[in-house]
Design a protein around this motif. Structure first.
Motif, short mmCIF file in Angstrom:
data_model
loop_
_atom_site.label_atom_id
_atom_site.label_comp_id
_atom_site.label_asym_id
_atom_site.label_seq_id
_atom_site.Cartn_x
_atom_site.Cartn_y
_atom_site.Cartn_z
N MET A 1 -2.58 12.44 114.72
CA MET A 1 -4.13 12.20 114.84
C MET A 1 -4.76 13.54 114.72
N SER A 2 -6.08 13.37 114.56
CA SER A 2 -6.87 14.48 114.18
C SER A 2 -6.39 15.42 112.93
N CYS A 5 -9.41 16.63 107.93
CA CYS A 5 -10.18 15.61 106.98
C CYS A 5 -11.07 16.42 106.04
N ALA A 6 -11.83 16.04 105.19
CA ALA A 6 -12.36 16.79 104.08
C ALA A 6 -13.69 16.06 103.89
N PRO A 22 -11.52 16.19 112.74
CA PRO A 22 -12.58 15.33 112.42
C PRO A 22 -13.70 15.25 113.49
N ARG A 23 -13.28 15.81 114.81
CA ARG A 23 -14.02 15.97 116.03
C ARG A 23 -15.27 16.88 115.81
N ARG A 24 -14.94 17.73 114.97
CA ARG A 24 -16.06 18.90 114.96
C ARG A 24 -17.37 18.42 114.61
N LEU A 66 -20.75 13.89 113.17
CA LEU A 66 -19.67 14.80 112.69
C LEU A 66 -19.83 15.28 111.50
N VAL A 68 -17.55 15.71 108.99
CA VAL A 68 -16.80 15.01 108.17
C VAL A 68 -17.81 13.77 107.60
N MET B 1 -13.51 15.44 123.78
CA MET B 1 -13.50 14.16 123.05
C MET B 1 -11.94 14.13 122.44
N ALA B 3 -8.77 13.03 120.49
CA ALA B 3 -8.30 12.99 118.98
C ALA B 3 -8.35 11.76 118.45
N PHE B 4 -8.75 11.51 117.36
CA PHE B 4 -8.75 10.33 116.74
C PHE B 4 -8.56 10.21 115.14
N ASP B 5 -8.13 9.22 114.45
CA ASP B 5 -8.12 8.89 113.11
C ASP B 5 -9.21 8.69 112.40
N ARG B 8 -13.02 6.52 106.18
CA ARG B 8 -14.57 6.05 105.50
C ARG B 8 -14.31 4.71 104.84
N GLU C 124 -12.81 22.03 120.42
CA GLU C 124 -12.75 20.63 120.69
C GLU C 124 -11.23 20.57 121.29
#
Lengths: 174, 320, 737
Positions: A1-2, A5-6, A22-24, A66, A68, B1, B3-5, B8, C124
């Motif tokens: 996970m995490s 991502c682009a 992706p949390r950013r 986010l 992303v 937060m 973590a997550f997947d 889109r 994070e």
């Protein structure tokens, strides 16, 4: 996970790639990755407006978004409005009218004000607009309601309205 | 937060049957994810699914799930024919939040109960069966109608209160096909299962909100709060009212800040119909509205406040 | 030149230098950087390899840590360190402490107290790990004290007792004896507390968000058990303070410890919720005020007692009666502040400690008395301004209260006020007017500053004084420019670095008069040196446009400098003038408020403040300070309230969505009148404190306007609709007429 991502964003006219956690938040992407620290973190929960930036011309709280999510978006931050050496009219008006004290909420106020003027020009109503079907009349109450998403603990609100008003008057056709 | 997947979606169908949390504007979900009140393992970003159009629907209007609150309030048709909806949207949050918040996301906005929003308290809504620390805690903003020992939280939004008064419907795509739910039935009361805010089932996605043909009459959304902007309602009233020959010919009402859902009570409108407006009539309507009201101490004031706000709105709507 | 200020400087030198710089409404020199987002605040320095630290708050109210399950989070991605250390701060330092506050976070004094720091590669990762950290407690929350009405109270200081108040009350022709309440406040500066720490060998540099650099160095060094000389603090831009950054708080020490452990820079920023939960609050207060007057409205009895709270072992007691000591007469007085120990986060200085809540209550009760007697509230106040300080027989240094009431009242249209409530209705709104006195004690603090006249004639001012939005950059430069005849574009002010001489710091409204006086004295030394080089008496020296003149002689300043800079340090500290005069800033507030006849919502419709605080150093920034104070007054009067869970003392409304500071729409047009005044006893620049005066009484004017509007006398701040509803008159009664 995490996993990484682009997204590809345009920030103040420059293409910027986001690749990472992706949390950013968009806010932390601007501040930590792009070193654009003009956008401020005041609450990180959409409760103060210090992180206001323009996304495709519209003002949003960058803390509650986010990075992303913004693939393909155009972001404008305070750095995109004008550097200290070449301030925009709105920025200059904030200086002239002392529309800030500590300065921490200020970039958010200015980005917010810029978009607010566009919203007014487009005829968007607000909670104090008397007649929803015709365009808003930009009274002080209209301006202050529309700027109420940006907290200022120093209490510069009346001066912020003065600064915005000055820019509106300067832009009116003679 | 946590973590997550992240993924889109490019069309709404991808969301149907998905076990991911759907991410639209993010103004509420990301807020709660930062607090770890929401901890989804998978997040599906539905912002690019094209559900962001406002279209005529017979005499009514079909507002896509992803239309932003701002766009809806600024829409010329909404402003002309359903001004109550524009007023309610504009009474909520801030311009920045309304630019990002979506119609469907706003319907799904979760309570602002401070015990719900922190993970080190007992909260049946956040953690079923754990209890409710709000009952004997800070509960100034909590419900006076339809609450239970399990949960005294309120639904915090404004828009849905107007939609309830306007008799809107919620269009939902589910794995078994499309269904529509009356907005008044969309949000739930907490009895029994406090953790479910509304009737949305796992794997479902809201695709649109539909408004029936415009109703004639004055439309007023009145929100009471100590801060004049950027604050949740203590009490709000949404009203559509038409007068005919000095008597109330039609009335539709809904109330915010009072309950776990936008509160509607058909007896209130019935009591008004055919009557001449008067303070006594407004009181009678309030008696019906508040007959089952129950304060928790700190929020007792909401009972007289709701009564007086209803009187103000009815007075405003019925005066010459 | 003597350092202490023992004799009032009546020369009014700044009135004779003739540059037109001092007092002028000049733009802030820091403005362009701030509006461009280029002024760096504490968290915004880009240090290579900086790790991110996030604090963890206690989930209990009292007790100690039994075990911390470090290993679980050390296994999480990116996590570098879990710190729970006896050097970490349990409480923030009080203003001016200059030594370490309570340390050792393994002990827990209040809910939410920082107990650990988690450091990771990214923000994070650190945030998620901090949330995941499991801690076992030895929970003694059951022995906490959570009800502010049920504490054991003891006097913070000896009560002020003059005459016999009970007897005087019994003889008074008119009397008011009422108990008021005010709820707790948060400073809620927009910039959350933040620090970046970096070690270079034994030397620590801390980029911090702090108000008082010199004492902060001592607090930090003492907390880390290292010599002061090893600590450098850098704080050139501070995003508001309002008392919350007077002393160091949890983030700085935690960052320093982690940076030492990891041998890399570490940034720690408090979350907004942590700022609310762990940094100073203003205590809630219960206040009993007794006023007894003779038939002519002259006070015979003046009683003001306050019950406030703090954590055990904290000396700070909200000085509620501070202005009551000197504002009004009355030979029989009883003033006391009683402190009770409570299990809530630390109470400390929040903008205008004492007066902010004391004045709003005193001024409300004065309005009650005026109403009872049936005289104008201004008249009542005028009849009760003592000639000399009650009980101490000291003269007032200067007092513009009379003028503020007269000029403010005239500008506001006070004469149009209806003498009785419920006489003005505007649609759904009852409308009324109220006024109140403004008063805030004036204090000087030791201060120093260096001024350097460069060989080319430019002027550089350096002091560790901070500018937290107060305008230090502007006014310190203007003092130097005025004194040295140097145009402002050739004056540069450098602030907020502990390498510079110690200024007074930003607190207690003393920065401008104290550090400003240090700059003034440095400039005076330079003037004396230049006069000597011109071979004239310094009294005759005129400096303007780079030319030195006097006694028929004249020379370019650059020639007198002969290629070398001229550098002087100015110093000042309070002396006999502080003991021999009652010093305070004064003013008057006027407010028009609307009360919704149905809902009890209150909206301030317009407001005016007239103020005298000695010499105005910059009319623009001074006005902004007054505006800001009045906006705070609106918040304290109508919406700001810390809400604590009654069972464990935890702060429930710990964010900006639930703690309601005013928004733009809450603030109507506000007019500010700055009265000409010179107070030589206050400082050699004849200036007094301005930064807090605007909040000292505002709430009273608003409460009095509410009474005048609707006839309900609010005695519990903030005045939210629930407190008015039950007593509001029938909303339909008046509409019908």
């Amino acid at each position: 996970m995490s996993e990484n991502c682009a997204a590809r964003l345009t920030v103040n006219g420059s293409p910027e790639d986001f690749l990472g956690d992706p949390r950013r938040s968009l806010l932390d992407f601007l501040r930590l990755d792009l070193k654009l620290t003009g956008t401020k973190k005041g609450c990180d929960h959409g409760q103060c407006g210090a992180c206001t930036v323009l996304v495709n011309g519209q003002r949003i709280n960058s803390c509650l978004s986010l990075a992303v999510m913004h693939d393909g978006d155009e972001i404008t931050t305070i750095e995109g409005l004008g550097p200290a050496s070449a301030l925009s009219e709105l920025q200059r008006a904030f200086v002239t009218h002392d529309g800030f004290q500590c300065g921490y909420c200020t970039p958010g106020q200015i980005c917010s004000a810029k978009a607010m003027l566009d919203e007014l020009a487009a005829g968007w109503p607000s909670a104090v607009t008397k007649d929803l079907t015709s365009g808003p009349i930009p009274s002080d109450e209209e301006l202050s309601e529309r700027m109420s998403g940006n907290l200022c603990r120093c209490g510069a609100y009346p001066n912020i309205i003065d600064a915005i008003r000055a820019v509106m008057q300067a832009e009116e056709p003679a | 937060m946590r973590a997550f997947d992240y993924a889109r979606a490019t069309e709404a169908a991808e969301a149907v049957g998905s076990d991911a949390r759907l991410l639209a504007g993010g103004t509420n979900l990301l807020d709660l994810m930062k607090l770890e009140v929401e901890t989804p393992a998978r997040v599906l970003d539905i912002n690019r699914t094209g559900l962001d159009r406002i279209e005529a629907d017979g005499e009514g209007l079909r507002i896509g799930a992803l239309v932003s609150n701002s766009a809806c309030a600024a829409d010329a048709r909404v402003r002309a024919d359903w001004p109550l909806l524009a007023q309610a949207i504009l009474a909520g949050a801030s311009p920045q939040l309304r630019n990002k918040a979506t119609m469907a996301g706003n319907l799904c906005q979760r309570t602002r109960c401070q015990y719900f929003m922190r993970t080190d308290t007992r909260c049946n809504k956040r953690e079923p069966g754990s209890g409710c620390d709000a009952l004997e805690g800070v509960n100034r903003n909590h419900a006076i109608l339809g609450a239970s020992e399990a949960c005294i939280a309120t639904y915090p939004g404004d828009m849905a209160v107007a939609l309830a008064a306007l008799d809107a419907w919620v269009e939902i795509d589910s794995p078994s096909g499309r269904r529509s739910v009356a907005l008044r039935e969309f949000h739930r009361l907490p009895n029994g299962i406090a953790h479910r805010d509304n009737v949305l089932e796992p794997g479902e996605i809201i695709t649109a909100i539909t408004l029936p043909a415009p109703v004639r009459g004055r439309q007023i959304y009145r929100k009471v709060r100590e801060r004049s902007s950027y604050a949740f309602a203590l009490v709000s009233v949404a009203l559509v009212l038409r007068m005919d020959a000095g008597r109330i010919a039609a009335a539709q009402l809904a109330f915010g800040g009072l309950a776990h859902k936008p509160w509607t009570d058909s007896r209130v409108a019935e009591a008004l119909l055919g009557q001449k407006p008067s303070p006594a009539l407004f009181d009678k309507a309030a008696d019906l509205l508040l007959s089952g009201a129950q304060g928790q101490g700190e929020n007792d004031f909401k009972i007289p406040l709701a009564r007086r706000t209803l009187a103000a709105v009815l007075h405003d709507a019925t005066k010459e | 030149m003597l350092t202490t200020y023992d004799t009032p400087d009546q020369r009014n030198l700044l009135d004779r230098t003739g540059q037109g710089i001092i007092g002028a409404p000049l733009d802030r020199p820091d403005g362009p950087l701030k509006v461009a987002g280029q002024a760096p605040y504490a968290a915004e320095y880009d240090l290579v390899g900086c790790a991110e630290g996030v604090l963890v708050g206690a989930a209990i109210s009292k007790g100690s840590i039994a075990a911390i399950h470090r290993d679980e989070v050390l296994a999480m991605p990116g996590v570098l360190l879990v710190l729970s250390d006896k050097a970490m701060l349990r409480r923030p330092a009080q203003g001016g402490a200059a030594q370490a506050p309570a340390q050792d976070v393994r002990q827990i004094d209040y809910h939410g107290q920082p107990v650990a720091l988690v450091v990771a590669e990214t923000f994070e990762q650190a945030t998620a790990a901090a949330k995941a950290l499991r801690i076992d407690y030895d929970d003694q929350s059951g022995s906490g004290r959570f009800d502010p009405d049920a504490l054991d109270f003891a006097p913070g200081e000896e009560p002020t007792v003059l005459g016999d108040i009970d007897e005087a009350m019994s003889k008074a022709a008119h009397r008011v004896d009422e108990t008021y309440r005010t709820e707790g406040h948060a400073s809620a500066a927009m910039e959350p507390h933040a620090a970046i720490a970096q070690w270079d060998g034994d030397d620590l540099t801390l980029w911090g968000s702090l108000q008082m650099v010199a004492p902060n160095v001592k607090e930090l060094a003492d907390s880390l058990r290292i010599p002061d000389a090893r600590v450098r603090i850098v704080a050139p831009y501070v995003g508001g303070g309002f008392g919350s950054k007077l002393g160091i708080s949890h983030e700085g020490v935690a960052a320093a410890l982690a940076a030492l452990e990891l041998q890399r820079p570490v940034r720690v920023t408090l979350s907004r919720q942590q700022v609310f939960e762990t940094v100073n609050r203003r205590s809630e207060t219960r206040q009993r005020v007794r006023l007894g007057a003779d038939a002519g409205g002259r006070l015979l009895a003046l009683g003001h007692e306050a019950w406030i709270s703090n954590l055990p072992a904290e000396d700070f007691a909200e000085p509620v009666t501070q202005a009551t000591q000197f504002l009004y007469g009355g030979d029989n007085r009883y003033l006391a502040v009683l402190k009770g120990e409570i299990t809530r986060l630390t109470a400390g200085s929040v903008r205008a400690p004492g007066e902010a809540v004391g004045m709003q209550v005193l001024e409300s009760v004065m309005d009650e008395l005026a109403h009872k007697i049936g005289i104008d509230p201004i008249e009542l106040r005028k009849r009760n301004l003592p000639a000399r300080l009650p009980g101490q027989d000291l003269p007032y240094s200067s007092r513009k209260l009379f003028e503020a009431m007269d000029e403010g009242g005239a500008a506001f249209g006070w004469s149009k006020r209806k003498p009785k409530p419920c006489m003005t209705r505007d649609g759904e709104w009852w409308v009324g007017m109220g006024m109140a006195s403004a008063a805030r004690v004036n204090m000087m603090q030791p201060a120093s500053a260096q001024v350097r006249l460069e060989a080319d004639g430019r002027v550089i001012v350096e002091t560790d004084q901070t500018d937290i939005g107060t305008g230090s950059y502007a006014i310190l430069g203007q003092i130097a420019g005025e004194m040295l005849g140097c145009p402002m574009d050739r004056v540069e002010v450098r602030l907020g670095d502990s390498r510079f001489p110690a200024g007074a710091g930003s607190g207690g409204s003393w920065a401008a008069s104290s550090t400003g006086s240090a700059v003034f004295r440095a400039c005076e030394s330079i003037r004396i040196e230049l006069a000597g080089r011109l071979r004239i008496d310094s009294e005759a020296l005129e400096l303007s446009g780079g030319i030195a003149r006097g006694a028929g002689k004249e020379a370019p300043v650059t020639r007198l400098l002969a290629g070398a800079p001229l550098e002087r340090i100015g110093r000042i500290k309070p002396g006999k003038t502080a003991d021999n005069y009652a010093q305070a800033s004064y003013g008057a507030f006027f407010c028009e408020a609307g009360v919704n006849a149905f809902t009890g919502e209150v909206r301030v419709r317009r407001m005016l403040g007239a103020f005298g605080f000695g010499r105005v150093l910059n009319a623009k920034t001074a006005r902004s300070q007054c505006l800001g104070g009045m906006v705070w007054g609106i918040g304290g009067a109508l919406s700001e309230e810390l809400q604590f869970d009654p069972r464990d003392g935890r702060l429930m409304n710990h964010d900006l969505a639930e703690y309601h500071i005013p928004v733009n729409r809450d603030v109507p047009p506000i007019e500010v009148l700055l009265l000409e005044e010179r107070d030589a006893a206050a400082s050699p620049i004849q200036a007094k404190g301005a930064g807090e005066l605007g909040i000292c009484g505002t709430g009273g004017a608003i409460a009095n306007a509410i009474f005048n509007a609707c006839g309900v006398r609010p005695r519990h701040f903030p005045i939210t609709p629930d407190k008015l509803l039950a007593q509001l008159p029938d909303p339909f009664a008046e509409i019908a007429s």
